[in-house]
Design a protein around this motif. Structure first.
Motif, mmCIF file in Angstrom:
data_model
loop_
_atom_site.group_PDB
_atom_site.id
_atom_site.type_symbol
_atom_site.label_atom_id
_atom_site.label_comp_id
_atom_site.label_asym_id
_atom_site.label_seq_id
_atom_site.Cartn_x
_atom_site.Cartn_y
_atom_site.Cartn_z
ATOM 1 N N GLU A 1 0.954 -1.224 -0.023
ATOM 2 C CA GLU A 1 -0.172 -0.137 -0.055
ATOM 3 C C GLU A 1 0.869 1.285 -0.040
ATOM 4 O OE1 GLU A 1 -3.679 2.062 2.434
ATOM 5 O OE2 GLU A 1 -3.044 0.004 2.928
ATOM 6 N N VAL B 1 1.243 3.975 -2.841
ATOM 7 C CA VAL B 1 0.970 5.424 -2.571
ATOM 8 C C VAL B 1 2.255 6.266 -3.127
ATOM 9 C CG1 VAL B 1 0.882 7.119 -0.746
ATOM 10 C CG2 VAL B 1 -0.588 5.109 -0.734
ATOM 11 N N THR C 1 2.142 6.847 -6.802
ATOM 12 C CA THR C 1 1.124 7.741 -7.238
ATOM 13 C C THR C 1 1.525 9.115 -6.650
ATOM 14 O OG1 THR C 1 -0.151 7.409 -4.883
ATOM 15 C CG2 THR C 1 -0.888 5.929 -6.941
ATOM 16 N N TRP D 1 -1.979 -0.394 -8.966
ATOM 17 C CA TRP D 1 -1.806 1.105 -9.108
ATOM 18 C C TRP D 1 -3.033 1.918 -8.890
ATOM 19 C CZ3 TRP D 1 -3.050 4.474 -13.124
ATOM 20 C CH2 TRP D 1 -2.810 5.979 -12.752
ATOM 21 N N LYS E 1 -5.144 2.309 -5.842
ATOM 22 C CA LYS E 1 -4.631 3.167 -4.800
ATOM 23 C C LYS E 1 -4.329 4.929 -5.266
ATOM 24 C CE LYS E 1 -4.212 0.721 -1.497
ATOM 25 N NZ LYS E 1 -5.225 0.889 -0.191
#
Length: 205
Positions: free
Chosen positions: A58, A62, A65, A95, A98
Motif C-alpha cells: 500500500e 502510494v 502515485t 496502482w 490506490k
C-alpha cells in the motif's frame, strides 16, 4: 417457414459446434482457463507475501502515485499494451486501486489496453508489407496466427478476457487481415477483463 428458419439456425449452430470441437477450440479455451488460474493465484499469493514479509505494498503504491503523474503511468501502460504486453496489467490495476479516483483510472487503463490492441492490430497489418519483419514475426507468432485463422473472433474474445498477451492476438489478427470492425467489437471485452480483475485486486491492496 418459422420451423425451417429454426431448423437452419440449429443446423448452423451444430455445424459450428462440430467445427470448433474438431479444430480443438474448446480444448484451447479450457487449457487457457487452466493457465489463467495459476498466474492469478501466483499474483495474489505474491502480493500477500510481499505485503507481509518484504514491504508495505500500500505504501509502495502510494509512493508511485505521489512520484509519477497519472499520465506518466498511463503512457507507460499504453506503450506496454501496444508492444506485446511487456508489463502485467495486474500491476497497473493495483496502482489504480490506490489512486485518487480508482474507477476513473481503471477505466482509462482498460481504454489504454483496448487502444493498445488497436495499435498492435495495425502493426500486424503494416508488417505484412515488410517481408523480412513479416517472416520473423510470422514465425514468432505462428501459433497465434494459425489459431486466429481457424477461430477468428472467438480467439480475439479469449485474448481479450484471459491472461493471454492481447497484443499478440491483435498483431496476429492484423497479419491475417481479420475484419477491423469485427475486431473493434470483440476487443471491447477487454473492459470486462479489467473490471472483473479489479474486483479481486482492489480488495488485496
Amino acid at each position: 417457414m418459422k420451423d425451417k428458419a429454426k431448423s437452419k439456425k440449429k443446423s448452423r449452430i451444430r455445424l459450428l459446434h462440430q467445427y470448433y470441437s474438431y479444430t480443438g477450440f474448446y480444448s484451447f479455451v479450457l487449457g487457457s482457463l487452466r493457465k489463467a488460474v495459476l498466474p492469478i493465484v501466483l499474483f495474489v499469493a505474491a502480493l500477500w507475501a510481499i505485503d507481509h514479509f518484504l514491504l508495505d505494498i500500500e505504501d509502495m503504491l502510494v509512493t508511485v502515485t505521489e512520484t509519477y503523474s497519472p499520465w506518466q503511468v498511463l503512457s507507460i501502460f499504453f506503450l506496454s499494451e501496444s508492444l506485446l504486453g511487456l508489463v502485467p496489467p495486474e500491476l497497473f490495476i493495483a496502482w489504480a486501486g490506490k489512486s485518487a479516483i480508482p474507477f476513473l483510472y481503471l477505466s482509462l487503463l482498460a481504454l489504454g489496453s483496448y487502444l493498445g490492441g488497436v495499435v498492435s492490430y495495425w502493426i500486424g497489418v503494416s508488417i505484412t508489407k515488410i517481408p523480412a519483419v513479416h517472416n520473423a514475426l510470422e514465425l514468432k507468432l505462428a501459433k497465434h496466427i494459425k489459431n486466429t485463422r481457424k477461430w477468428g473472433g472467438f480467439l480475439i474474445i479469449v485474448g481479450a478476457l484471459l491472461p493471454i498477451p492481447f497484443a499478440m492476438t491483435s498483431i496476429a489478427a492484423g497479419i491475417i487481415r481479420f475484419p477491423f470492425p469485427s475486431y473493434l467489437i470483440f476487443g471491447l471485452l477487454r473492459f470486462a477483463r479489467f473490471y472483473l480483475y479489479a474486483l479481486v485486486i482492489f480488495e488485496m491492496v
